[in-house]
Design a protein around this motif. Structure first.
Motif, PDB file in Angstrom:
ATOM      1  N   PHE A 164       0.829  -1.199   0.000  1.00  0.00           N
ATOM      2  CA  PHE A 164       0.000   0.000   0.000  1.00  0.00           C
ATOM      3  C   PHE A 164       0.868   1.255   0.000  1.00  0.00           C
ATOM      4  CE2 PHE A 164      -2.415   3.349   2.040  1.00  0.00           C
ATOM      5  CZ  PHE A 164      -3.652   3.262   1.416  1.00  0.00           C
ATOM      6  N   ALA A 165       1.947   1.240   0.799  1.00  0.00           N
ATOM      7  CA  ALA A 165       2.839   2.395   0.868  1.00  0.00           C
ATOM      8  C   ALA A 165       3.484   2.667  -0.487  1.00  0.00           C
ATOM      9  CB  ALA A 165       3.908   2.161   1.930  1.00  0.00           C
ATOM     10  N   ILE A 166       3.846   1.597  -1.203  1.00  0.00           N
ATOM     11  CA  ILE A 166       4.418   1.759  -2.539  1.00  0.00           C
ATOM     12  C   ILE A 166       3.420   2.446  -3.462  1.00  0.00           C
ATOM     13  CG2 ILE A 166       5.266   0.510  -4.568  1.00  0.00           C
ATOM     14  CD1 ILE A 166       6.287  -1.646  -2.639  1.00  0.00           C
ATOM     15  N   LEU A 167       2.177   2.021  -3.350  1.00  0.00           N
ATOM     16  CA  LEU A 167       1.147   2.601  -4.210  1.00  0.00           C
ATOM     17  C   LEU A 167       0.928   4.076  -3.892  1.00  0.00           C
ATOM     18  CD1 LEU A 167      -1.447  -0.288  -4.209  1.00  0.00           C
ATOM     19  CD2 LEU A 167      -0.219   0.582  -6.176  1.00  0.00           C
ATOM     20  N   VAL A 168       0.920   4.402  -2.598  1.00  0.00           N
ATOM     21  CA  VAL A 168       0.736   5.806  -2.223  1.00  0.00           C
ATOM     22  C   VAL A 168       1.865   6.657  -2.788  1.00  0.00           C
ATOM     23  CG1 VAL A 168       0.690   7.418  -0.284  1.00  0.00           C
ATOM     24  CG2 VAL A 168      -0.607   5.287  -0.166  1.00  0.00           C
ATOM     25  N   ALA A 169       3.072   6.140  -2.713  1.00  0.00           N
ATOM     26  CA  ALA A 169       4.219   6.885  -3.236  1.00  0.00           C
ATOM     27  C   ALA A 169       4.091   7.079  -4.741  1.00  0.00           C
ATOM     28  CB  ALA A 169       5.512   6.149  -2.910  1.00  0.00           C
ATOM     29  N   ALA A 170       3.556   6.082  -5.421  1.00  0.00           N
ATOM     30  CA  ALA A 170       3.436   6.151  -6.872  1.00  0.00           C
ATOM     31  C   ALA A 170       2.257   7.010  -7.315  1.00  0.00           C
ATOM     32  CB  ALA A 170       3.297   4.741  -7.449  1.00  0.00           C
ATOM     33  N   ALA A 171       1.140   6.881  -6.609  1.00  0.00           N
ATOM     34  CA  ALA A 171      -0.074   7.546  -7.047  1.00  0.00           C
ATOM     35  C   ALA A 171      -0.266   8.916  -6.406  1.00  0.00           C
ATOM     36  CB  ALA A 171      -1.288   6.668  -6.738  1.00  0.00           C
ATOM     37  N   GLY A 172       0.427   9.166  -5.293  1.00  0.00           N
ATOM     38  CA  GLY A 172       0.324  10.460  -4.651  1.00  0.00           C
ATOM     39  C   GLY A 172      -0.827  10.545  -3.676  1.00  0.00           C
ATOM     40  N   CYS A 173      -0.868  11.679  -2.972  1.00  0.00           N
ATOM     41  CA  CYS A 173      -1.873  11.866  -1.929  1.00  0.00           C
ATOM     42  C   CYS A 173      -3.284  11.934  -2.483  1.00  0.00           C
ATOM     43  CB  CYS A 173      -1.572  13.141  -1.146  1.00  0.00           C
ATOM     44  SG  CYS A 173      -0.071  13.030  -0.151  1.00  0.00           S
ATOM     45  N   ALA A 174      -3.418  12.308  -3.753  1.00  0.00           N
ATOM     46  CA  ALA A 174      -4.763  12.432  -4.334  1.00  0.00           C
ATOM     47  C   ALA A 174      -5.523  11.125  -4.224  1.00  0.00           C
ATOM     48  CB  ALA A 174      -4.660  12.857  -5.789  1.00  0.00           C
ATOM     49  N   TRP A 175      -4.810  10.002  -4.378  1.00  0.00           N
ATOM     50  CA  TRP A 175      -5.474   8.700  -4.292  1.00  0.00           C
ATOM     51  C   TRP A 175      -5.994   8.451  -2.878  1.00  0.00           C
ATOM     52  CZ3 TRP A 175      -3.407   3.661  -2.507  1.00  0.00           C
ATOM     53  CH2 TRP A 175      -4.286   2.611  -2.794  1.00  0.00           C
ATOM     54  N   VAL A 176      -5.183   8.831  -1.875  1.00  0.00           N
ATOM     55  CA  VAL A 176      -5.621   8.662  -0.499  1.00  0.00           C
ATOM     56  C   VAL A 176      -6.876   9.483  -0.244  1.00  0.00           C
ATOM     57  CG1 VAL A 176      -4.995   8.974   1.929  1.00  0.00           C
ATOM     58  CG2 VAL A 176      -3.288   8.176   0.290  1.00  0.00           C
ATOM     59  N   TYR A 177      -6.889  10.728  -0.734  1.00  0.00           N
ATOM     60  CA  TYR A 177      -8.072  11.554  -0.562  1.00  0.00           C
ATOM     61  C   TYR A 177      -9.275  10.937  -1.262  1.00  0.00           C
ATOM     62  CZ  TYR A 177      -4.872  15.169   1.097  1.00  0.00           C
ATOM     63  OH  TYR A 177      -3.935  15.871   1.802  1.00  0.00           O
ATOM     64  N   GLN A 178      -9.028  10.334  -2.405  1.00  0.00           N
ATOM     65  CA  GLN A 178     -10.110   9.678  -3.140  1.00  0.00           C
ATOM     66  C   GLN A 178     -10.692   8.537  -2.315  1.00  0.00           C
ATOM     67  OE1 GLN A 178      -9.078   8.156  -7.049  1.00  0.00           O
ATOM     68  NE2 GLN A 178     -10.469   6.433  -6.784  1.00  0.00           N
ATOM     69  N   LEU A 179      -9.809   7.717  -1.721  1.00  0.00           N
ATOM     70  CA  LEU A 179     -10.283   6.616  -0.899  1.00  0.00           C
ATOM     71  C   LEU A 179     -11.029   7.129   0.321  1.00  0.00           C
ATOM     72  CD1 LEU A 179      -7.326   4.073  -0.966  1.00  0.00           C
ATOM     73  CD2 LEU A 179      -9.307   4.181  -2.455  1.00  0.00           C
ATOM     74  N   ASP A 180     -10.514   8.189   0.936  1.00  0.00           N
ATOM     75  CA  ASP A 180     -11.211   8.782   2.082  1.00  0.00           C
ATOM     76  C   ASP A 180     -12.621   9.198   1.691  1.00  0.00           C
ATOM     77  OD1 ASP A 180      -9.453   8.529   4.191  1.00  0.00           O
ATOM     78  OD2 ASP A 180      -8.427  10.415   3.793  1.00  0.00           O
ATOM     79  N   GLY A 181     -12.741   9.756   0.480  1.00  0.00           N
ATOM     80  CA  GLY A 181     -14.046  10.216   0.015  1.00  0.00           C
ATOM     81  C   GLY A 181     -15.015   9.090  -0.265  1.00  0.00           C
ATOM     82  N   ASN A 182     -14.473   7.879  -0.504  1.00  0.00           N
ATOM     83  CA  ASN A 182     -15.339   6.718  -0.765  1.00  0.00           C
ATOM     84  C   ASN A 182     -16.033   6.213   0.483  1.00  0.00           C
ATOM     85  OD1 ASN A 182     -14.556   6.673  -3.458  1.00  0.00           O
ATOM     86  ND2 ASN A 182     -13.011   5.086  -3.164  1.00  0.00           N
ATOM     87  N   ILE A 183     -15.437   6.468   1.653  1.00  0.00           N
ATOM     88  CA  ILE A 183     -15.868   5.820   2.889  1.00  0.00           C
ATOM     89  C   ILE A 183     -17.114   6.505   3.455  1.00  0.00           C
ATOM     90  CG2 ILE A 183     -15.204   5.201   5.240  1.00  0.00           C
ATOM     91  CD1 ILE A 183     -12.284   5.225   4.247  1.00  0.00           C
ATOM     92  N   LYS A 184     -18.163   5.729   3.631  1.00  0.00           N
ATOM     93  CA  LYS A 184     -19.389   6.223   4.263  1.00  0.00           C
ATOM     94  C   LYS A 184     -19.306   5.927   5.758  1.00  0.00           C
ATOM     95  CE  LYS A 184     -21.803   3.489   1.607  1.00  0.00           C
ATOM     96  NZ  LYS A 184     -20.772   3.017   0.675  1.00  0.00           N
ATOM     97  N   HIS A 185     -19.784   6.872   6.576  1.00  0.00           N
ATOM     98  CA  HIS A 185     -19.662   6.666   8.023  1.00  0.00           C
ATOM     99  C   HIS A 185     -20.785   7.370   8.779  1.00  0.00           C
ATOM    100  CE1 HIS A 185     -17.875  10.765   8.543  1.00  0.00           C
ATOM    101  NE2 HIS A 185     -17.423  10.531   7.330  1.00  0.00           N
ATOM    102  N   THR A 186     -21.104   6.834   9.954  1.00  0.00           N
ATOM    103  CA  THR A 186     -22.107   7.418  10.839  1.00  0.00           C
ATOM    104  C   THR A 186     -21.637   7.233  12.280  1.00  0.00           C
ATOM    105  OG1 THR A 186     -23.363   5.354  11.060  1.00  0.00           O
ATOM    106  CG2 THR A 186     -23.981   6.819   9.235  1.00  0.00           C
ATOM    107  N   ALA A 187     -22.456   7.714  13.212  1.00  0.00           N
ATOM    108  CA  ALA A 187     -22.125   7.564  14.630  1.00  0.00           C
ATOM    109  C   ALA A 187     -22.104   6.090  15.015  1.00  0.00           C
ATOM    110  CB  ALA A 187     -23.149   8.314  15.489  1.00  0.00           C
ATOM    111  N   LEU A 188     -21.284   5.754  15.996  1.00  0.00           N
ATOM    112  CA  LEU A 188     -21.117   4.363  16.419  1.00  0.00           C
ATOM    113  C   LEU A 188     -22.381   3.795  17.051  1.00  0.00           C
ATOM    114  CD1 LEU A 188     -19.462   1.804  17.154  1.00  0.00           C
ATOM    115  CD2 LEU A 188     -18.726   3.011  19.215  1.00  0.00           C
TER     116      LEU A 188
END
Length: 561
Positions: free
Chosen positions: A65-89
Motif C-alpha cells: 500500500f505504501a508503494i502505491l501511495v508513493a506512486a499515485a500520490g496523496c490524491a489517491w488517499v483523498y479519493q479513498l477517504d471520500g469513498n468511505i461512508k460513516h455514521t455515529a457508532l
C-alpha cells in the motif's frame, strides 16, 4: 521527577536521540548521557554504529500500500477517504454496558440486506427497511495475538433498545423482536442491540451490503469453498457441484446467504457456512499471491473503501490501514469462530431463538478478553524465564529509551517512571511518532550483552519473550510501549476474571481459522418455506433440486459473476 514527553527538535532529531545520540536536557555534565551509558563510547568501549531507520512491520499489504501511495500520490488517499461512508457508532438510548480493556478491540460486523440501487438486482427488489443478515462480533485481544469472531443468529429474540435514526427521530421496538430488525433504523441501533444482549463494549462497526460482498470477493480474485454434494438453494440461488470451487461476485454472495443448502438448513447452520467462507477468505488474504502484487492491493483498498460503511472513528484510510495491520498480524491459528449458543424461543418456538446454555459464559469470555483458541491457554514464555539465570547486570548501567507506541499521552513517561523505580535510573523518554500493536523491547544483536540487558528490561516490565526484537544499529535498549503494557502490573492479564472456556464453547460450534478449510455439508432435508416463484423445488432435497435446476438451464454459481 518524570521527564516530559516532548520533541527534541523534530522527528529526525528525536529519532537520532533515540539511537543513543546526545539529547539536550538529559543528565551528564556536558548535556550528554551519564557515564556508563552507551552514549559515552569511551566509558563503554562500544563502537557506535550508524543510525538506521526503524524497520516498519508489514502486514495485510501495508508495505505494498505504501508503494502505491508513493506512486499515485496523496490524491489517491483523498479519493479513498471520500469513498468511505460513516455514521455515529451507537445511536441507542442507553449507555453502553461493559468495561473498556486498553488495547482490546470489539468490532461489530454487519451484513445488510438492503435492496437499494444495485443491490436490488442481486437480492431481488424489496422496498422494506434494511435488515441485518449477518451480525458478527469480532474481538481482538489486548495483546493483539488472538481474535474471536462470534456470530449472533439473525432470528435471535430480544428487547431492542430504542434508538435514534439518521433522520433525527427516535424509534422504539416491540418487547419481542428479532435482532435482524435492529438495522431498520441504522447500524448504530444494531450496535446498541448487540451491546444490550452481550454486555460487551463495542468500539467500532463495519457494515457491508450485497454489492460490497460482490466487489470484495472480486478484488481478492475469488474465494475457494467446498461442498460435500451437489446443492441448489432456490432462496439464495447457490448452485454447486460436489467438490471445490472458486467463487466470485454473485456466486460468493449466494454462498454467504444460503440458508437451505447446508447443515440443518437453519439460521445457526448458515452462520457456520459463513465461518467456512471467512476462514477461506482469511487464508486468501494472507497468501503471498494476494499481497505481493501492488495491483491486487490497490484493487482491494479501492473496493474496501467503497464496500464498507463504518463508524466515525474508522472514517479514514489511515484508520482502516491501522486496523488491517492489527488484524493481519494475528496468526491464523489464533482466530476462532463461534456461534452464540441458542435455544428455542418460548415466545415463537417454531422460528425464533434465544441465548442458550453457555451463551453468557461466551459473552463474558469476550468481555473479559479471554481467548477461545486452545493453544492460547498455555502459559506464554516469559522473558524472565530466560533472563533469570543471567540477571547480573546492574540496572543503573543499562541505558533505556522509552518510546510511546500507543498514541495515548503520558504512557511512555509512566513506563519510564516504572523503570526508574526498579533501578533503571539511566532511562529516558523519547518523543517519536509511531504506532505498534503490542509492546516491543528492541536491542542490537551485535553484542551478546545487549540481549541480556533487553531480557532483563522486559522481565522488569512483565513482558513476554515474544516482545524481544532485534533491530540492527541500536546503541541502547528501546522499549516501545504498546497497548498491552499496564504500568504497575506488567501485562496485567492475570487480573481478568476467569471464565470456563469449555462451558462457553460447548454449544458454540467453534472452528479454528488455521485448520484446513472444510467442506460445507449438504443438507439432507427436503426444501421448505420457499417463495411461490420456487414452488417447483418445494419438497426436494438440495441434490434433487440441483438436478432440476440443471435441466432448467440454471448455471452453477462458480460460472457466474
Amino acid at each position: 521527577m518524570t521527564p516530559p514527553e516532548e520533541s527534541f527538535g523534530g522527528r529526525a532529531a528525536a529519532r537520532q536521540a533515540a539511537r543513543g545520540k546526545s539529547v539536550p536536557g538529559q543528565r551528564g555534565a556536558s548535556g550528554g548521557h551519564a557515564a556508563g551509558g552507551r552514549g559515552t563510547t569511551a566509558a563503554t568501549g562500544r563502537r557506535k554504529q550508524k543510525p538506521k531507520q526503524r524497520a516498519k512491520r508489514i502486514a495485510m499489504g501495508v508495505g505494498a500500500f505504501a508503494i502505491l501511495v508513493a506512486a499515485a500520490g496523496c490524491a489517491w488517499v483523498y479519493q479513498l477517504d471520500g469513498n468511505i461512508k460513516h455514521t455515529a457508532l451507537d445511536s441507542g438510548s442507553q449507555p453502553q454496558k461493559g468495561a473498556i480493556i486498553p488495547g482490546a478491540l470489539n468490532i461489530m460486523i454487519i451484513g445488510s440486506d438492503t435492496r437499494l440501487g444495485g443491490d436490488a438486482s442481486l437480492g431481488g427488489a424489496d422496498n422494506s427497511l434494511p435488515h441485518a443478515d449477518v451480525e458478527m462480533l469480532l474481538h481482538v485481544s489486548a495483546d493483539h495475538q488472538n481474535a474471536t469472531v462470534m456470530s449472533i443468529p439473525r432470528d435471535t429474540d430480544l428487547q431492542i433498545p430504542s434508538c435514534t435514526a439518521s433522520d433525527g427521530k427516535t424509534y422504539s421496538f416491540p418487547t419481542h423482536d428479532q435482532i435482524t430488525n435492529s438495522l431498520n433504523y441504522g447500524p448504530g441501533c444494531t450496535v446498541s442491540a448487540v451491546n444490550s444482549l452481550t454486555g460487551v463494549h463495542i468500539d467500532h462497526y463495519m457494515m457491508v451490503d450485497f454489492t460490497g460482498v460482490v466487489n470484495m470477493s472480486d478484488a481478492v480474485g475469488g474465494v475457494q469453498v467446498c461442498s460435500s454434494a451437489n446443492v441448489y438453494d432456490p432462496g439464495s440461488h447457490l448452485k454447486l457441484k460436489a467438490g471445490t470451487h472458486t467463487l466470485v461476485g454473485s456466486g460468493a454472495l449466494a454462498f454467504l446467504r444460503s440458508r437451505h443448502a447446508f447443515g440443518g438448513a437453519s439460521d445457526v447452520d448458515r452462520t457456520q457456512t459463513q465461518h467456512i467462507f471467512l476462514s477461506a477468505l482469511i487464508h486468501k488474504m494472507k497468501s503471498a499471491s494476494t499481497l505481493a502484487d501492488p495491483t491486487n492491493v490497490f484493487n482491494l483498498a479501492e473496493s474496501a473503501s467503497k464496500a464498507f460503511q463504518v463508524d466515525d472513528g474508522l472514517a479514514g484510510v489511515t484508520s482502516l490501514i491501522s486496523l488491517a495491520n492489527t488484524l493481519g498480524s494475528i496468526p491464523t491459528d489464533h482466530i476462532t469462530f463461534a456461534t452464540m449458543p441458542t435455544a428455542q424461543d418460548p415466545y415463537n418456538p417454531n422460528a425464533w431463538l434465544v441465548p442458550g446454555p453457555g451463551s453468557q459464559q461466551l459473552f463474558d469470555a469476550i468481555a473479559n478478553d479471554q481467548s477461545l483458541t486452545p493453544t492460547a491457554s498455555k502459559p506464554k514464555p516469559s522473558a524472565s524465564s530466560s533472563a533469570s539465570a543471567t540477571q547480573t547486570v546492574d540496572p543503573s548501567t543499562v541505558e533505556v529509551h522509552v518510546l510511546n507506541g500507543t498514541g495515548i499521552t503520558g504512557q511512555a513517561a509512566a513506563v519510564q517512571s516504572e523503570l526508574v523505580s526498579k533501578g533503571y535510573t539511566n532511562s529516558s523518554v523519547v518523543s517519536t511518532p509511531m504506532s505498534v500493536n503490542a509492546s516491543e523491547v528492541e536491542y542490537s544483536d551485535s553484542d551478546p550483552s545487549y540481549k541480556v540487558e533487553a531480557q532483563q528490561v522486559a522481565s522488569a516490565l512483565g513482558l513476554p519473550s515474544s516482545s524481544l526484537t532485534v533491530t540492527p544499529g541500536l546503541t541502547t535498549v528501546h522499549v516501545i510501549v504498546g497497548p498491552n503494557l499496564k504500568v504497575g502490573g506488567g501485562s496485567g492479564a492475570s487480573s481478568k476474571p476467569s471464565v470456563d472456556i469449555g462451558q462457553a464453547t460447548a454449544q458454540a460450534h467453534t472452528e479454528n481459522a488455521g485448520a484446513t478449510v472444510q467442506c460445507a455439508q449438504a443438507s439432507p432435508f427436503p426444501l421448505g418455506g420457499l417463495p411461490a416463484s420456487a414452488a417447483a423445488y418445494q419438497g426436494l432435497t438440495v441434490e434433487q433440486a440441483y438436478a432440476l435446476a440443471t435441466r432448467n438451464g440454471i448455471p452453477d454459481s462458480d460460472q457466474t459473476k
